[in-house]
Motif scaffolding. Structure first.
Motif, PDB file in Angstrom:
ATOM      1  N   MET A  64       0.825  -1.212   0.000  1.00  0.00           N
ATOM      2  CA  MET A  64       0.000   0.000   0.000  1.00  0.00           C
ATOM      3  C   MET A  64       0.857   1.258   0.000  1.00  0.00           C
ATOM      4  O   MET A  64       0.579   2.224  -0.738  1.00  0.00           O
ATOM      5  N   PHE A  65       1.915   1.260   0.794  1.00  0.00           N
ATOM      6  CA  PHE A  65       2.743   2.451   0.914  1.00  0.00           C
ATOM      7  C   PHE A  65       3.732   2.578  -0.237  1.00  0.00           C
ATOM      8  O   PHE A  65       4.155   3.687  -0.572  1.00  0.00           O
ATOM      9  N   TYR A  66       4.085   1.461  -0.861  1.00  0.00           N
ATOM     10  CA  TYR A  66       4.892   1.553  -2.086  1.00  0.00           C
ATOM     11  C   TYR A  66       4.103   2.266  -3.178  1.00  0.00           C
ATOM     12  O   TYR A  66       4.632   3.123  -3.893  1.00  0.00           O
ATOM     13  N   PHE A  67       2.813   1.900  -3.312  1.00  0.00           N
ATOM     14  CA  PHE A  67       1.972   2.582  -4.304  1.00  0.00           C
ATOM     15  C   PHE A  67       1.782   4.049  -3.932  1.00  0.00           C
ATOM     16  O   PHE A  67       1.748   4.925  -4.812  1.00  0.00           O
ATOM     17  N   LEU A  68       1.660   4.325  -2.640  1.00  0.00           N
ATOM     18  CA  LEU A  68       1.538   5.719  -2.202  1.00  0.00           C
ATOM     19  C   LEU A  68       2.804   6.498  -2.533  1.00  0.00           C
ATOM     20  O   LEU A  68       2.737   7.676  -2.916  1.00  0.00           O
ATOM     21  N   ALA A  69       3.970   5.856  -2.399  1.00  0.00           N
ATOM     22  CA  ALA A  69       5.222   6.518  -2.766  1.00  0.00           C
ATOM     23  C   ALA A  69       5.244   6.839  -4.256  1.00  0.00           C
ATOM     24  O   ALA A  69       5.722   7.905  -4.669  1.00  0.00           O
ATOM     25  N   MET A  70       4.736   5.913  -5.078  1.00  0.00           N
ATOM     26  CA  MET A  70       4.648   6.183  -6.521  1.00  0.00           C
ATOM     27  C   MET A  70       3.760   7.390  -6.780  1.00  0.00           C
ATOM     28  O   MET A  70       4.094   8.270  -7.594  1.00  0.00           O
TER      29      MET A  70
END
Length: 320
Positions: A64-70
């Motif tokens: 979830m937070f990897y996608f948020l970083a993107m």
């Protein structure tokens, strides 16, 4: 001044375009720059903080937070591609932009807008897996899978939009060189061409349909399955908790597609001359998501709030 560049055919290329800012509100540019500058500050600071926290906090190293970083990275690039030039127009009347700089800005705006739409689709998929198949969440969305999705999102954004500056480059510009906007939007530039622009119009329309209708339809389908799953949860508490994990994503979707849809409609079907309302709406399409996305996720996501509070508290206590 117009410079003639010869290739297999003869084209008229303007050496410089001029960004008019907001039509009819030139005298108020200084005042208009205040909320724009504030949103730029929010976008750069908020997305920078999110990227920093996700990088340093191991507990945030989740899909979830990897996608948020993107999403934060895309928002940051969009802000840096547009806001500095907008503020230069408002503050210093620096309306001139070279032809090639204009095409470069056009590419970054459209490519990263397409990437943002793709990231929102990926985040909807993330929520689908988290709610409908929570026990296999990390097994399905492994770091390799997340990285692959991110790479495909970036590749799609580049492939779909690289033709915008390429097609605009081949056109002849023998009339006005004044773009009645604050940035080099594709259709605003194409409207200045004095030759046939049918290919440009059709391709831009096809991309808008693919990204707008296609991505929104997939997100709607995904949330339909999510809602269907949540309804069958055994307790109101479980339903409320599952629904709350989607709140931030839904808000971000509305921030991005709402102004974007209205802007596209006004571009395609609005009056041929740019009005202040049309230009302001086009600006909000680029300003709202980068400025508000980190605030929404900061408020709605418990892990980010806790990590940020912990980081600020430690910094305050640690004299080093």
């Amino acid at each position: 001044m117009i410079t003639m560049i010869l290739s297999n055919n003869s084209y008229l290329f303007p050496h410089t375009f001029f960004l008019a800012g907001i039509p009819g509100l030139t005298a108020a540019h200084i005042w208009i720059s205040l909320p724009f500058g504030f949103m730029f500050f929010l976008a750069v600071t908020g997305n920078g903080v999110l990227l920093f926290l996700i990088h340093i906090e191991r507990c945030l190293h989740q899909p979830m937070f990897y996608f948020l970083a993107m999403l934060s990275f895309v928002d940051l690039v969009l802000s840096l591609s547009t806001l500095p030039k907008m503020l230069a127009i408002f503050w210093f009347g620096a309306t001139a932009i070279s032809f090639h700089s204009c095409l470069s800005q056009m590419f970054f705006i459209h490519a990263f807008s397409a990437m943002e739409s793709g990231v929102l689709v990926a985040m909807a998929l993330d929520r689908l897996v988290a709610i409908c198949n929570p026990l296999r969440y990390t097994a399905i969305l492994t770091p390799v899978v997340v990285a692959t999705i991110g790479g495909l999102v970036a590749l799609r954004g580049v492939v779909l939009t690289i033709s915008f500056p390429s097609l605009a480059y081949r056109l002849s510009y023998c009339g006005s060189h004044i773009i009645a906007y604050t940035y080099c939007e594709h259709m605003a530039v194409v409207k200045l061409a004095c030759g046939a622009t049918t290919v440009d119009n059709l391709y831009a329309f096809a991309v808008a349909i693919l990204l707008g209708v296609g991505d929104v339809a997939f997100i709607a389908y995904t949330y339909g399955k999510i809602v269907k799953t949540i309804i069958h949860f055994p307790s109101p508490e479980a339903r409320s908790k599952a629904g709350s994990t989607c709140t931030a994503h839904v808000c971000v979707i509305l921030f991005f597609y709402g102004p974007g849809f209205l802007s596209v409609v006004m571009q395609r079907f609005g009056p041929p001359t740019a009005s202040a309302a049309k230009v302001i709406l086009a600006n909000l399409y680029l300003l709202f998501p980068p400025a508000l996305d980190p605030i929404v996720y900061g408020i709605k996501t418990k892990q980010i709030r806790e990590r940020l509070f912990k980081f600020l508290t430690l910094k305050r206590i640690d004299p080093t």
